[in-house]
Write an enzyme that holds these catalytic residues in place. Sequence first.
Site, mmCIF file in Angstrom:
data_model
loop_
_atom_site.group_PDB
_atom_site.id
_atom_site.type_symbol
_atom_site.label_atom_id
_atom_site.label_comp_id
_atom_site.label_asym_id
_atom_site.label_seq_id
_atom_site.Cartn_x
_atom_site.Cartn_y
_atom_site.Cartn_z
ATOM 1 N N CYS A 104 5.633 -0.046 4.877
ATOM 2 C CA CYS A 104 5.116 0.114 3.696
ATOM 3 C C CYS A 104 6.503 0.646 3.154
ATOM 4 O O CYS A 104 7.758 0.218 1.817
ATOM 5 C CB CYS A 104 4.273 0.036 2.937
ATOM 6 N N CYS A 143 1.271 3.292 3.466
ATOM 7 C CA CYS A 143 1.488 2.804 5.181
ATOM 8 C C CYS A 143 2.647 2.713 5.354
ATOM 9 O O CYS A 143 3.981 2.715 4.464
ATOM 10 C CB CYS A 143 1.063 0.822 4.879
ATOM 11 N N ARG A 190 -4.785 -0.789 1.038
ATOM 12 C CA ARG A 190 -5.711 -1.487 2.907
ATOM 13 C C ARG A 190 -6.679 -1.513 3.086
ATOM 14 O O ARG A 190 -7.747 -1.448 4.049
ATOM 15 C CB ARG A 190 -5.013 -0.893 4.033
ATOM 16 N N ASP A 211 1.539 -0.887 -0.082
ATOM 17 C CA ASP A 211 -0.009 0.167 0.251
ATOM 18 C C ASP A 211 1.121 1.363 -0.110
ATOM 19 O O ASP A 211 1.731 1.069 0.962
ATOM 20 C CB ASP A 211 -1.181 -0.584 1.230
#
Length: 262
Positions: free
Chosen positions: A147, A144, A171, A141
Site C-alpha cells: 500500500c 502495509c 488488515r 491499510d
Amino acid sequence: MLKRLLLALCVGGFSLTACSAENAAPATAVPAAAGPGVTPAAEQMVRQAIHGLSAKVEVDSIEPAPMPGFYQVIASGRMVYVSTDGRYMFDGNLVDLGRHTNASDAAWARFRKAELAKVPASERIVFAPPHPKYTVTVFTDVNCGFCRALHEQMAGFNKAGIAVEYLAWPREGVTSTSGKPTPTYTEMVSVWCAADRNAAFTAAKEGVKPKAASCVNPVKDEFNLGVKLGVDGTPTIYGPDGRILGGYVTPEQLLQALQTAG
C-alpha cells in the site's frame, strides 16, 4: 486471521469471510436484493438454505445463475451457487466453456459497483488530478508495504489522469480477540479524523504516526464493506465498473487495465 472458519461451513472446505469474528458486521434483518426472476418464495428458500449452515451469514444478493437449476448468491463476501430446490450448494468460479470467461465476474462487478456508489465522497480520502479521466477505489491499510509503495506513485497516477479514492481496510481488523481496537484501526481512525486527512494519510504511509484523534468516522463501516465485497488483502483496487484491477500496480499498468476495460 480474517477467514476464521465456522465449524458448520468447514464441511467440504467452504468458508465465508464475514462469519468470523470479532471484526465482521453482524447479519441484519435487511432482505437480500433479489434480482429479476427470483420470487419471494425462492428468496426465502435460499436464505433458509444458507442460514441452515450458519445464522451469522449475511445474504446480500440473489440472482438466477447463468446455468440452469441454480441461484447465484453473494453472501458475506463470497459467491456461492444454491440449487433451486435448496438441496445443493457449491462455492467457486463458474466458467463458461463456450466463451472462455468467468461467469461469476459480471455479477460481482455489478454488486461491487452498486455498493461502492453508496459511499459518499466525504468518507473517502481522495487524490485526484484537476480533470480525471478515470476514478478507482482502493481499499488500503496505512501500514502495509505494498500500500505504501502504491501511494508513493500517486503523482504518476494523477499524471496519467487517474483519481484514487481510498477507503479504510485495516488488515488487523477492527478489534482484537480481546475486544480492544487494533492498533492499525486506531491509527486509521486518527487519519480519517485529522484536520488535513490527505496530509495525515501521506505521512502515515511514510511511517509517521498521526496525532491521536477521534470523531464520527467511517473506518469500521468501510472495513465491513470491504469484507462484504470480498476484500481479503490490501491494496485492492476496483475500477469504475466494479471489477478488480489488481493489488499493487504501477501507473502504467493501472492505466492499461482501465483502457482495456473501457
